[in-house]
Design a protein around this motif. Structure first.
Motif, PDB file in Angstrom:
ATOM      1  N   GLN A 251       0.820  -1.215   0.000  1.00  0.00           N
ATOM      2  CA  GLN A 251       0.000   0.000   0.000  1.00  0.00           C
ATOM      3  C   GLN A 251       0.854   1.265   0.000  1.00  0.00           C
ATOM      4  OE1 GLN A 251      -2.219  -1.023   3.679  1.00  0.00           O
ATOM      5  NE2 GLN A 251      -4.056  -0.861   2.448  1.00  0.00           N
ATOM      6  N   LYS A 252       2.089   1.185  -0.488  1.00  0.00           N
ATOM      7  CA  LYS A 252       3.036   2.291  -0.302  1.00  0.00           C
ATOM      8  C   LYS A 252       2.672   3.572  -1.043  1.00  0.00           C
ATOM      9  CE  LYS A 252       6.239   0.495  -3.791  1.00  0.00           C
ATOM     10  NZ  LYS A 252       7.560  -0.097  -4.006  1.00  0.00           N
ATOM     11  N   GLY A 253       1.757   3.540  -1.980  1.00  0.00           N
ATOM     12  CA  GLY A 253       1.279   4.763  -2.617  1.00  0.00           C
ATOM     13  C   GLY A 253       2.324   5.455  -3.476  1.00  0.00           C
ATOM     14  N   LYS A 254       2.229   6.779  -3.565  1.00  0.00           N
ATOM     15  CA  LYS A 254       3.088   7.546  -4.472  1.00  0.00           C
ATOM     16  C   LYS A 254       4.489   7.764  -3.912  1.00  0.00           C
ATOM     17  CE  LYS A 254      -0.939  10.322  -5.884  1.00  0.00           C
ATOM     18  NZ  LYS A 254      -1.714  10.239  -4.628  1.00  0.00           N
ATOM     19  N   GLN A 255       4.652   7.597  -2.621  1.00  0.00           N
ATOM     20  CA  GLN A 255       5.939   7.826  -1.940  1.00  0.00           C
ATOM     21  C   GLN A 255       6.413   9.286  -2.082  1.00  0.00           C
ATOM     22  OE1 GLN A 255       8.398   4.403  -3.475  1.00  0.00           O
ATOM     23  NE2 GLN A 255       8.343   3.816  -1.313  1.00  0.00           N
ATOM     24  N   ILE A 256       5.484  10.203  -1.974  1.00  0.00           N
ATOM     25  CA  ILE A 256       5.801  11.633  -2.082  1.00  0.00           C
ATOM     26  C   ILE A 256       6.824  12.051  -1.026  1.00  0.00           C
ATOM     27  CG2 ILE A 256       4.865  13.975  -1.855  1.00  0.00           C
ATOM     28  CD1 ILE A 256       3.915  12.726  -4.390  1.00  0.00           C
ATOM     29  N   ARG A 257       6.612  11.624   0.204  1.00  0.00           N
ATOM     30  CA  ARG A 257       7.472  12.078   1.298  1.00  0.00           C
ATOM     31  C   ARG A 257       8.892  11.541   1.202  1.00  0.00           C
ATOM     32  NH1 ARG A 257       2.503  11.880   1.865  1.00  0.00           N
ATOM     33  NH2 ARG A 257       1.314  13.552   2.852  1.00  0.00           N
ATOM     34  N   PRO A 258       9.100  10.246   0.925  1.00  0.00           N
ATOM     35  CA  PRO A 258      10.483   9.800   0.689  1.00  0.00           C
ATOM     36  C   PRO A 258      11.148  10.523  -0.482  1.00  0.00           C
ATOM     37  CG  PRO A 258       9.071   7.912   1.078  1.00  0.00           C
ATOM     38  CD  PRO A 258       8.172   9.105   0.988  1.00  0.00           C
ATOM     39  N   LEU A 259      10.359  10.861  -1.505  1.00  0.00           N
ATOM     40  CA  LEU A 259      10.923  11.599  -2.639  1.00  0.00           C
ATOM     41  C   LEU A 259      11.430  12.972  -2.204  1.00  0.00           C
ATOM     42  CD1 LEU A 259       8.420  10.782  -5.539  1.00  0.00           C
ATOM     43  CD2 LEU A 259      10.843  10.186  -5.447  1.00  0.00           C
ATOM     44  N   PHE A 260      10.688  13.636  -1.328  1.00  0.00           N
ATOM     45  CA  PHE A 260      11.144  14.925  -0.813  1.00  0.00           C
ATOM     46  C   PHE A 260      12.468  14.759  -0.041  1.00  0.00           C
ATOM     47  CE2 PHE A 260       6.848  16.906  -1.358  1.00  0.00           C
ATOM     48  CZ  PHE A 260       7.277  18.093  -1.941  1.00  0.00           C
ATOM     49  N   VAL A 261      12.578  13.669   0.725  1.00  0.00           N
ATOM     50  CA  VAL A 261      13.825  13.424   1.474  1.00  0.00           C
ATOM     51  C   VAL A 261      14.990  13.196   0.514  1.00  0.00           C
ATOM     52  CG1 VAL A 261      15.007  11.930   3.140  1.00  0.00           C
ATOM     53  CG2 VAL A 261      12.568  12.400   3.431  1.00  0.00           C
ATOM     54  N   LEU A 262      14.803  12.282  -0.420  1.00  0.00           N
ATOM     55  CA  LEU A 262      15.892  11.888  -1.325  1.00  0.00           C
ATOM     56  C   LEU A 262      16.329  13.035  -2.233  1.00  0.00           C
ATOM     57  CD1 LEU A 262      14.590   8.326  -2.312  1.00  0.00           C
ATOM     58  CD2 LEU A 262      16.393   8.851  -0.678  1.00  0.00           C
ATOM     59  N   LEU A 263      15.360  13.760  -2.776  1.00  0.00           N
ATOM     60  CA  LEU A 263      15.701  14.863  -3.688  1.00  0.00           C
ATOM     61  C   LEU A 263      16.334  16.033  -2.932  1.00  0.00           C
ATOM     62  CD1 LEU A 263      12.582  14.785  -6.047  1.00  0.00           C
ATOM     63  CD2 LEU A 263      14.951  14.278  -6.699  1.00  0.00           C
ATOM     64  N   SER A 264      15.861  16.297  -1.725  1.00  0.00           N
ATOM     65  CA  SER A 264      16.467  17.360  -0.912  1.00  0.00           C
ATOM     66  C   SER A 264      17.915  17.018  -0.581  1.00  0.00           C
ATOM     67  CB  SER A 264      15.673  17.567   0.381  1.00  0.00           C
ATOM     68  OG  SER A 264      14.372  18.039   0.103  1.00  0.00           O
ATOM     69  N   ALA A 265      18.169  15.733  -0.331  1.00  0.00           N
ATOM     70  CA  ALA A 265      19.542  15.294  -0.060  1.00  0.00           C
ATOM     71  C   ALA A 265      20.406  15.458  -1.308  1.00  0.00           C
ATOM     72  CB  ALA A 265      19.545  13.837   0.402  1.00  0.00           C
ATOM     73  N   LYS A 266      19.893  15.001  -2.441  1.00  0.00           N
ATOM     74  CA  LYS A 266      20.701  15.008  -3.671  1.00  0.00           C
ATOM     75  C   LYS A 266      20.973  16.433  -4.163  1.00  0.00           C
ATOM     76  CE  LYS A 266      21.709  12.206  -7.612  1.00  0.00           C
ATOM     77  NZ  LYS A 266      21.489  10.886  -8.216  1.00  0.00           N
ATOM     78  N   CYS A 267      20.128  17.378  -3.791  1.00  0.00           N
ATOM     79  CA  CYS A 267      20.380  18.780  -4.150  1.00  0.00           C
ATOM     80  C   CYS A 267      21.586  19.350  -3.393  1.00  0.00           C
ATOM     81  CB  CYS A 267      19.155  19.639  -3.836  1.00  0.00           C
ATOM     82  SG  CYS A 267      17.834  19.494  -5.057  1.00  0.00           S
ATOM     83  N   HIS A 268      21.955  18.685  -2.291  1.00  0.00           N
ATOM     84  CA  HIS A 268      23.031  19.221  -1.439  1.00  0.00           C
ATOM     85  C   HIS A 268      24.219  18.281  -1.298  1.00  0.00           C
ATOM     86  CE1 HIS A 268      19.446  21.538  -0.160  1.00  0.00           C
ATOM     87  NE2 HIS A 268      20.311  22.514   0.005  1.00  0.00           N
ATOM     88  N   GLY A 269      24.146  17.101  -1.895  1.00  0.00           N
ATOM     89  CA  GLY A 269      25.253  16.156  -1.760  1.00  0.00           C
ATOM     90  C   GLY A 269      24.891  14.800  -2.333  1.00  0.00           C
ATOM     91  N   GLU A 270      25.528  13.749  -1.805  1.00  0.00           N
ATOM     92  CA  GLU A 270      25.283  12.389  -2.284  1.00  0.00           C
ATOM     93  C   GLU A 270      24.408  11.620  -1.296  1.00  0.00           C
ATOM     94  OE1 GLU A 270      26.029  11.033  -5.217  1.00  0.00           O
ATOM     95  OE2 GLU A 270      26.803  13.003  -5.803  1.00  0.00           O
ATOM     96  N   ILE A 271      23.346  11.016  -1.806  1.00  0.00           N
ATOM     97  CA  ILE A 271      22.457  10.202  -0.973  1.00  0.00           C
ATOM     98  C   ILE A 271      23.242   9.057  -0.345  1.00  0.00           C
ATOM     99  CG2 ILE A 271      20.483   8.611  -1.076  1.00  0.00           C
ATOM    100  CD1 ILE A 271      19.310  10.465  -3.247  1.00  0.00           C
ATOM    101  N   ASN A 272      23.007   8.814   0.950  1.00  0.00           N
ATOM    102  CA  ASN A 272      23.768   7.792   1.690  1.00  0.00           C
ATOM    103  C   ASN A 272      22.859   7.048   2.661  1.00  0.00           C
ATOM    104  OD1 ASN A 272      23.567   9.427   4.120  1.00  0.00           O
ATOM    105  ND2 ASN A 272      25.078  10.777   3.151  1.00  0.00           N
ATOM    106  N   GLU A 273      23.448   6.230   3.509  1.00  0.00           N
ATOM    107  CA  GLU A 273      22.667   5.433   4.473  1.00  0.00           C
ATOM    108  C   GLU A 273      21.851   6.324   5.409  1.00  0.00           C
ATOM    109  OE1 GLU A 273      22.269   1.981   5.082  1.00  0.00           O
ATOM    110  OE2 GLU A 273      23.051   1.847   3.051  1.00  0.00           O
ATOM    111  N   ASN A 274      22.422   7.462   5.794  1.00  0.00           N
ATOM    112  CA  ASN A 274      21.685   8.396   6.652  1.00  0.00           C
ATOM    113  C   ASN A 274      20.410   8.865   5.963  1.00  0.00           C
ATOM    114  OD1 ASN A 274      23.766   8.274   8.519  1.00  0.00           O
ATOM    115  ND2 ASN A 274      24.777  10.112   7.754  1.00  0.00           N
ATOM    116  N   THR A 275      20.507   9.103   4.675  1.00  0.00           N
ATOM    117  CA  THR A 275      19.348   9.555   3.898  1.00  0.00           C
ATOM    118  C   THR A 275      18.278   8.468   3.866  1.00  0.00           C
ATOM    119  OG1 THR A 275      20.946  10.688   2.455  1.00  0.00           O
ATOM    120  CG2 THR A 275      18.648  10.668   1.755  1.00  0.00           C
ATOM    121  N   TYR A 276      18.700   7.226   3.631  1.00  0.00           N
ATOM    122  CA  TYR A 276      17.736   6.120   3.586  1.00  0.00           C
ATOM    123  C   TYR A 276      17.038   5.943   4.937  1.00  0.00           C
ATOM    124  CZ  TYR A 276      19.990   4.878  -0.841  1.00  0.00           C
ATOM    125  OH  TYR A 276      20.482   4.901  -2.122  1.00  0.00           O
TER     126      TYR A 276
END
Length: 324
Positions: A43-68
């Motif tokens: 039932q995970k849906g569109k995953q809007i909120r994880p997308l905001f986390v991941l894209l906000s991270a990638k705008c400022h650096g490299e996505i890592n375990e902390n991001t996940y």
């Protein structure tokens, strides 16, 4: 309109890795719990909120375990609140599937919601992510206060436009804001960058909720909820608040009386919906929504151009242009 699949392509490998991380985080040795958690993942849906986390991270650096971990905690918290909402609202469906309370009854549904929240907290504690805990604890507090304040105001039906913004800032925007903050924090962004992402998420979250509230006044919306659902629950949202502000005192009393005493009647709800349309209240709400979008996007001015930044902007556009 921005396409969600196109937005996801920017971080396709990272999103795939996140979903693996989330699935691993939700494994349990208890057969019944494991069965329910597998159902939750469907039932995970569109995953809007994880997308905001991941894209906000990638705008400022490299996505890592902390991001996940941050994205997983946010998703677990959001899912827990949805499960609890379904119990409170006695809802049988969620995202076109049976809700947990419909399949396993209320007690198990509440316990699973609690389990998801505690799982998120354990993820943070085990990795000493104290800043993440601090951000999310403040978010949970704000979300709870927002819900209670809305319920208090719904009884008196005296919500002003300013009250409304404060309520949705707490109920919805605080979580989007946390997504963007934690994404930036996870890649060691500066304090100034984190603050801008906090402001960005708050304004984007308010716009997101206004869009949700507009759906309630659209007869043929595709959300799965019937038009007038908020009216039936005595929820004062922006289109209705504006209507009550611009009509004369006699009409205002008439509308409030219909909502207070006849909201279970389809005819009464449709009458209120028609008045909202006749007085161009949806146009007013859309105008305010776009103001918040512009506020949000202005916070991104200092970020270097990249695919991630374009996708983050597109995600905001998707949130206000979506049909469900």
């Amino acid at each position: 309109m921005s396409n969600l699949d196109e937005i996801k392509k920017t971080i396709e490998p990272e999103l795939k890795q996140f979903n693996i991380f989330l699935e691993e985080s939700l494994k349990s040795p208890m057969p019944l719990l494991n069965k329910i958690l597998k159902y939750v993942l469907k039932q995970k849906g569109k995953q809007i909120r994880p997308l905001f986390v991941l894209l906000s991270a990638k705008c400022h650096g490299e996505i890592n375990e902390n991001t996940y971990r941050a994205a997983a905690f946010i998703e677990l918290l959001h899912t827990a609140t949805l499960i609890h909402d379904d119990v409170v609202d006695d809802s049988d469906k969620r995202r076109g599937m049976f809700s947990l309370n419909a399949l396993w009854k209320n007690k198990i549904a509440v316990l699973v919601g609690d389990y998801l929240l505690s799982k998120g907290m354990m993820l943070a504690l085990e990795n000493k992510d104290y800043q993440m805990l601090d951000v999310i604890s403040s978010t949970v507090k704000a979300m709870s206060e927002g819900e209670i304040y809305q319920m208090e105001k719904a009884r008196r039906m005296d919500i002003t436009e300013e009250d409304y913004y404060e309520i949705i800032k707490a109920k919805t925007a605080s979580l989007i804001s946390s997504c963007c903050m934690l994404g930036a924090i996870s890649v060691n962004a500066t304090e100034s960058q984190v603050e801008k992402m906090c402001n960005f998420g708050t304004s984007a979250g308010i716009a997101f909720q206004i869009k949700d509230d507009i759906f309630d006044y659209q007869i043929n919306n595709k959300t799965g909820k019937p038009a007038g659902n908020d009216i039936q629950e005595h929820k004062m949202t922006l289109p209705l608040i504006h209507l009550l502000k611009i009509v004369d005192k006699s009409e205002r009393r008439n509308i409030i009386r219909k909502i207070k005493y006849h909201s279970d009647e389809v005819e009464a709800r449709m009458d209120v919906i028609n008045k909202v349309h006749q007085n161009n209240c949806l146009d007013y709400a859309k105008e305010k929504m776009n103001d918040f979008v512009n506020e949000a996007l202005s916070q991104l001015d200092e970020i270097n151009d990249s695919e991630a930044l374009t996708s983050l902007k597109d995600l905001v556009e998707f949130c206000i242009e979506r049909e469900k």
